[in-house]
Design an enzyme around this catalytic site. Structure first.
Site, PDB file in Angstrom:
ATOM      1  CG  ASP A  95      -1.864   1.122   1.276  1.00  0.00           C
ATOM      2  OD1 ASP A  95      -1.760   1.990   0.381  1.00  0.00           O
ATOM      3  OD2 ASP A  95      -2.715   1.146   2.177  1.00  0.00           O
ATOM      4  CB  CYS A 148      29.346  16.425 -43.541  1.00  0.00           C
ATOM      5  SG  CYS A 148      30.280  17.824 -42.922  1.00  0.00           S
ATOM      6  NE  ARG A 180      29.700  28.030 -43.052  1.00  0.00           N
ATOM      7  CZ  ARG A 180      30.148  27.222 -43.983  1.00  0.00           C
ATOM      8  NH1 ARG A 180      29.323  26.495 -44.709  1.00  0.00           N
ATOM      9  NH2 ARG A 180      31.438  27.121 -44.220  1.00  0.00           N
ATOM     10  CG  ASN A 202      27.835  23.723 -42.834  1.00  0.00           C
ATOM     11  OD1 ASN A 202      28.643  23.294 -42.032  1.00  0.00           O
ATOM     12  ND2 ASN A 202      27.872  23.419 -44.117  1.00  0.00           N
ATOM     13  CG  ASP A 240      30.733  25.410 -49.332  1.00  0.00           C
ATOM     14  OD1 ASP A 240      30.127  25.739 -50.371  1.00  0.00           O
ATOM     15  OD2 ASP A 240      30.478  25.870 -48.207  1.00  0.00           O
ATOM     16  CG  ASP A 295      28.406  20.255 -44.633  1.00  0.00           C
ATOM     17  OD1 ASP A 295      28.049  20.000 -43.477  1.00  0.00           O
ATOM     18  OD2 ASP A 295      29.405  20.948 -44.917  1.00  0.00           O
ATOM     19  CE  LYS A 344      32.449  17.393 -45.838  1.00  0.00           C
ATOM     20  NZ  LYS A 344      33.703  18.153 -45.801  1.00  0.00           N
ATOM     21  CG  ASP A 384      34.037  21.313 -39.612  1.00  0.00           C
ATOM     22  OD1 ASP A 384      34.024  20.338 -40.378  1.00  0.00           O
ATOM     23  OD2 ASP A 384      33.358  22.337 -39.816  1.00  0.00           O
TER      24      ASP A 384
END
Ligand code: DGJ
Length: 733
Positions: free
Chosen positions: A53, A530, A447, A484, A371, A482, A480, A552
């Site tokens: 209980d 990535c 960014r 960001n 890039d 990505d 790749k 990175d």
């Protein structure tokens, strides 16, 4: 059959090769959790549950004044809502009448062959040789007719149990899910459990933290729309005395790439509860009558043999059951050079060819154009979204550039960041309403870029079409992929006000659809994920990407910690790792030895290296191939903890047949005239004689001696020296 239902006792025993998980249809048809641990037979473990209980812990109405039955104290498979269980919960649903109640009781079950699949979400597959069975057990609220089907797939040989939940609205009114976890797991005794997680930040992903469970809710979560640098969707619960080689350890890995949540609570009676799933923050999902909602899957494993075995269970499984790409096993991944740290945005076709030519002598087999090759992209303020070649930079055109690279007998790879858009881009000018921006507000920039509303079908179709057009225009071997920035300003212009809580999850579902449309339609292309380094390195991503860029941060010594932390869940073959110009005081050979605890490659301007450096790299690339099978497919052992004050950091990979092994030792702190250091191997065959080569040694030593007495590591050498000790069983020489 790995799932046994005992009809008389109403117990389900789920057996993997070395573990058992047991649940039971208990009093009042609540589904109780009875056990997860080392193998037991199918006996009913209900004797473990005692009832008292419990003051201030309510009793379900139909327990008929039986005061010893309270859900607040009972171990369960999935929680109720508003039925007297005040601990963290698996579900929060607002019913059609506005109430928040869910009283799920057993209604049916089904046991079938093969793994469950989830609508729009990735799950592992079964190979022909695997024994895989699924239990689908449904609970229902008798008033609202809301059903939750608890899904369990047993991957028997792998010691993995996969869980998820499927909600079905069987009622007449739309319900709103405010929280829906993939799993709930109750431990009858949580007092001695530690919680291990992998927190971090940009450039320092997947560090390791271990803390005792205490009487509060421990939250491991991402609210960033991506699984994140800051936390990984993985936790382990380990007995306080568990170490690498002994002790009970439970692993939980969520297959989800968006905002996630893991909550663990030590309750008032020292029981522990763990839930894991989509983060409920900024989440709400409407389920109309007749509709379903699927949660992402959790991969659970258990071992009483310590953290190494827990990690190896995941490594083995991730290498065999997650990704069907030929680059997982059948085709070797080439040594690559990536242009990012070599040139950033400043390159053209001529520069790329020059780098490739110089890199060829380093044993490099593929150049990756990072890039800056598309749209108007000379810095990170513009161009995202315009996925066509910038002919001011790639003057000869992409097809011709790739041809020139291929003529050197090298492969070509390319970079994309599909989910993002720059305001200074043709895509944004044409479709400003495709971004996530709340009407009347300015979206947060990160960014200097904005996030596309990837939950929208037309956005998905644009991405699939524009990326595929590039992939089909030239002989591209590698991509790749990505992302960001994190996601803010949750908003979709195509959803009504009351459904904006769906945006985060719709984004993730949309992303998986885009990846299906690009990655699954290009089986001959090797894809690496990535996210500003490793900001979305999660188990779901490994169903698409054979490897993921770890960070990175290419500083080799930081990578010792990064690899160590990542290895709790991820195999070496999935961790992107490169040799770069960072940390000039560390010799190239050491940088390469550390990058071999990953997928290996270079991230530097090959045209600037001396002849001697080129030759060193050539030797390192040769070693990468020499040890490829060991590193990619062997059993991985952490031999030291770089988070502790150590003089050496070491790890080992051992071939499955134990006939070969590689021990890597990095000296990180050797004081003058200090003690002799030894490294003890693991996982060898004790009675086998091994030929040990490396670090100036050329000896024959038994596995027993190597494991219990160790290898003496030379002294009076420069700091940051790397030793690669290669062990080969004698009969195989
Ligand atoms: C972040 C990645 O982690 C880097 O390797 C590089 O690809 C840049 N993005 C490019 O913008």
């Amino acid at each position: 059959m790995s799932i046994v239902y005992n009809e008389k006792k109403k117990t389900f025993s789920l057996h993997t090769a070395r573990t058992t998980y047991q649940l039971k249809i208990g009093n009042l048809n609540y589904v109780k959790h009875l056990y997860y641990g080392a193998t037991i037979h199918d006996e009913d473990l209900i004797y473990l549950i005692r009832r008292y209980d419990r003051g201030f812990s309510g009793n379900p109405y139909d327990s008929l004044k039986e005061r010893t039955f309270s859900l607040d104290a009972q171990p369960q498979e999935f929680t109720t809502q508003q039925q007297g269980d005040f601990r963290i919960n698996s579900i929060e649903v607002q019913n059609g009448d506005g109430s928040f109640s869910f009283d799920g009781r057993y209604v049916s079950h089904k046991i079938c062959k093969g793994p469950f699949t989830l609508k729009g979400l990735p799950t592992p597959f079964a190979r022909e040789e695997d024994t895989v069975d699924t239990l689908e057990l449904t609970i229902e609220d008798a008033v609202t007719k809301v059903r939750v089907t608890l899904l369990y797939t047993v991957f028997e040989e792998a010691d993995i149990i996969m869980r998820a939940a499927r909600v079905h609205n069987g009622g007449a009114k739309t319900i709103a899910l405010k929280r829906i976890m993939s799993m709930n797991m109750d431990f009858m005794n949580g007092r001695d459990l530690d919680l291990i997680s992998l927190p971090g930040r940009y450039g320092q992903e997947r560090q390791v933290e271990r803390q005792s469970l205490t009487h509060h809710v421990h939250k491991i979560r991402s609210g960033r729309g991506i699984s994140s640098h800051q936390q990984n969707p993985f936790i382990a619960l380990a007995e306080r005395n568990a170490g690498e080689d002994y002790g009970s350890c439970y692993g939980f890995a969520l297959m989800y790439s968006g905002s996630f949540l893991a909550e663990a609570e030590l309750d008032q009676y020292d029981q522990a509860r763990l839930v894991m799933g989509i983060n409920d923050r900024l989440f709400s999902w409407d389920v109309a009558p007749g509709e379903d909602f699927d949660t992402p899957a959790v991969l659970m494993t258990y071992t009483h043999k310590g953290l190494t075995r827990m990690s190896q269970n995941y490594h083995n499984f991730f290498r065999t059951n997650m990704n069907r790409s030929k680059f997982v096993r059948d085709v070797r991944r080439p040594v690559l050079i990536n242009t990012w740290e070599a040139a950033f945005f400043s390159f053209d076709d001529v520069k790329l060819v020059e780098i490739a030519r110089a890199a060829k002598d380093m044993g490099v087999e593929m150049i990756v154009m990072d890039d800056g090759w598309f749209g108007k992209r000379d810095d990170d303020n513009s161009g995202l979204g315009d996925w066509y070649v910038n002919e001011k930079k790639i003057r000869c055109g992409l097809t011709e550039l790739v041809r020139q690279i291929n003529d050197m007998d090298m492969k070509f790879g390319i970079w994309f960041e599909p989910e993002m858009v720059s305001e200074d881009s043709n895509l944004f000018r044409a479709h400003p309403d495709w971004v996530m921006e709340i009407p009347g507000r300015h979206a947060v920039r990160s960014r200097n870029q904005l996030v596309l509303d990837v939950g929208r079908k037309e956005v998905q179709d644009y991405l699939i079409q524009s990326v595929n057009r590039i992939l089909d225009s030239a002989n591209i071997y590698y991509v790749k992929w990505d992302i960001n920035r994190a996601i803010t300003d949750l908003w979709s212009n195509v959803l009504p006000a009351e459904r904006q809580g769906e945006v985060f999850h719709r984004y993730v579902l949309g992303l998986y659809r885009v990846m299906d449309g690009i990655i699954k339609t290009h089986p001959d292309v090797m894809f690496e994920g990535c996210a500003g380094g490793g900001g979305r390195f999660d188990p779901a991503m490994l169903t698409y990407f054979v490897q993921y860029w770890s960070s990175d941060n290419t500083r080799p010594l930081d990578n010792l910690k990064l690899h160590y932390g990542s290895s709790f869940l991820y195999p070496v073959c999935s961790m992107g790792a490169h040799v770069s110009e960072a940390s000039p005081m560390v010799p190239l050979e050491t940088k390469a030895a550390i990058a071999m605890c990953g997928t290996f490659g270079y991230e530097l301007d090959a045209t600037k290296l001396s002849r001697e450096q080129i030759e060193t790299c050539a030797e390192m690339s040769r070693l990468y191939h020499k040890y490829y099978d060991l590193n990619f497919f062997g059993d991985y052992y952490r031999l030291s903890n770089p988070f502790e004050q150590v003089n050496l950091v070491a790890w080992e990979t051992v071939a499955k047949d134990r006939k070969e092994a590689l021990v890597t030792v990095i000296t990180v702190n050797l004081t003058m005239n200090g003690p002799q250091e030894y490294i003890k191997c693991k996982g060898l065959a004790p009675d086998t004689l091994y030929h040990l080569e490396g670090g100036g040694s050329d000896l024959v030593v038994s596995g027993m001696a190597l494991m219990h007495a160790g290898i003496p590591v030379p002294r009076e050498i420069p700091e940051f020296t790397a030793f690669l000790y290669h062990l080969k069983a004698l009969e195989d020489q």
